[in-house]
Scaffold this active site. Structure first.
Site, PDB file in Angstrom:
ATOM      1  CG  ASP A   1     -15.913 -46.020   2.764  1.00 22.11           C
ATOM      2  OD1 ASP A   1     -17.092 -46.400   2.611  1.00 22.11           O
ATOM      3  OD2 ASP A   1     -15.297 -46.123   3.850  1.00 22.11           O
TER       4      ASP A   1
ATOM      5  N   GLY B   1     -18.721 -50.472   9.190  1.00 21.63           N
ATOM      6  CA  GLY B   1     -18.366 -50.475  10.611  1.00 21.63           C
ATOM      7  C   GLY B   1     -18.088 -51.872  11.130  1.00 21.63           C
TER       8      GLY B   1
HETATM    9 ZN   LIG Z   1     -18.867 -46.759   6.491  1.00 20.13          ZN
END
Ligand SMILES: [Zn+2]
Length: 288
Positions: free
Chosen positions: A82, A208
């Site tokens: 990520d 998010g």
């Molecule tokens: Zn992210």
């Protein structure tokens, strides 16, 4: 099963209008919790680690953990880097055995983001490893990367050019989400998401997502999101379990005891989000 790439997982999600949950893990118990949750719900799943996580314990520790969990699992498990923040880190993850890699050049200029993404795509595709990139800026703080105050949303026409020129497999879009804990309820630009989906054919990714209301996440999935990232809430869930145990048992000294409660909290959370993403019952591991 062994570790799989995200290619077929995301394309099936795209075709059938659900999303694969991508859950950030920080330790062995969180790895176990995510995979246990996915197995119980017959869901494919993505586990991912950020640069700060792999700084805490190197890529090979997480690879070994997730590979072991994937080998034992009856569902498809992928391991994703990520917010890969450099070509070098992306290459290290590729060599260690990660099956999916994000290269985040969103803080670079449009042209430099394209160049960086192209180079990672060229290196990863021969091994069948998929690449995710980001265009526009997701707000807040992911790791040490500060989105800053100026967070331009993804421009649909730029997204078309970006995808064509890079050959990237999936694209993280900036539509109003932010990393970390939201102060209020975030307002997402769903109209923009629909416009991007209209012109870009590859799977889209929502970052998010911790703190975004479930019904809004589901609207995003209907409008083209195929991978949904959850990180902050897993940390909160794990810490909640550990704290509750230690508050009740202040004399406890066995990490197995309190970590087990952290693991349980993460598993409950992940099961809930797998249902929000609609990937329960969607595992096709026997067909992959
Ligand atoms: Zn992210």
């Amino acid at each position: 099963m062994t570790l799989v790439t995200t290619k077929k997982l995301l394309l099936d999600a795209q075709k059938n209008k659900y999303a694969i949950g991508a859950f950030n893990v920080e330790n062995m118990e969180m790895v176990q919790a995510v995979v246990m949750a996915a197995e119980e719900l017959q869901s494919p799943v993505i586990l991912q680690t950020t640069p700060s996580t792999v700084k805490y314990a190197d890529l090979d520790y997480f690879y070994a953990n997730v590979k072991t969990a994937a080998d034992k699992a009856k569902v498809s498990v992928a391991l994703h880097l990520d917010h890969g923040n450099s070509f070098e880190l992306a290459m290290r993850a590729l060599r260690v055995g990660y099956t999916s890699i994000m290269i985040d050049g969103s803080h670079e200029s449009f042209e430099d983001n394209i160049k960086l993404t192209q180079s990672v795509v060229e290196a990863c595709h021969p091994s069948g490893v998929c690449v995710e990139a980001e265009l526009g800026k997701v707000g807040g703080k992911e790791d040490d990367l500060d989105g800053g105050d100026n967070n331009p949303y993804t421009d649909p026409m730029q997204a078309v050019e970006f995808v064509e020129r890079t050959g990237v497999d999936s694209l993280a879009v900036a539509i109003g989400t932010a990393h970390g804990v939201y102060k209020g309820i975030p307002k997402l630009d769903l109209e923009r998401l629909a416009q991007i989906k209209e012109v870009v054919s590859i799977p889209l990714v929502l970052h998010g997502t911790s703190g975004v209301p479930d019904d809004v996440v589901q609207q995003c999935i209907q409008k083209g999101i195929c991978k949904v990232n959850y990180a902050t809430d897993l940390r909160i869930a794990f810490s909640k379990g550990v704290k509750e145990f230690l508050n009740k048992n202040p004399e406890a000294i066995d990490p197995k005891k309190y970590n087990a409660q952290g693991r349980e909290e993460v598993k409950k959370y992940v099961m809930n989000k797998i249902k929000v993403c609609g990937s329960h019952g969607k595992d096709k591991s026997t067909l992959l």
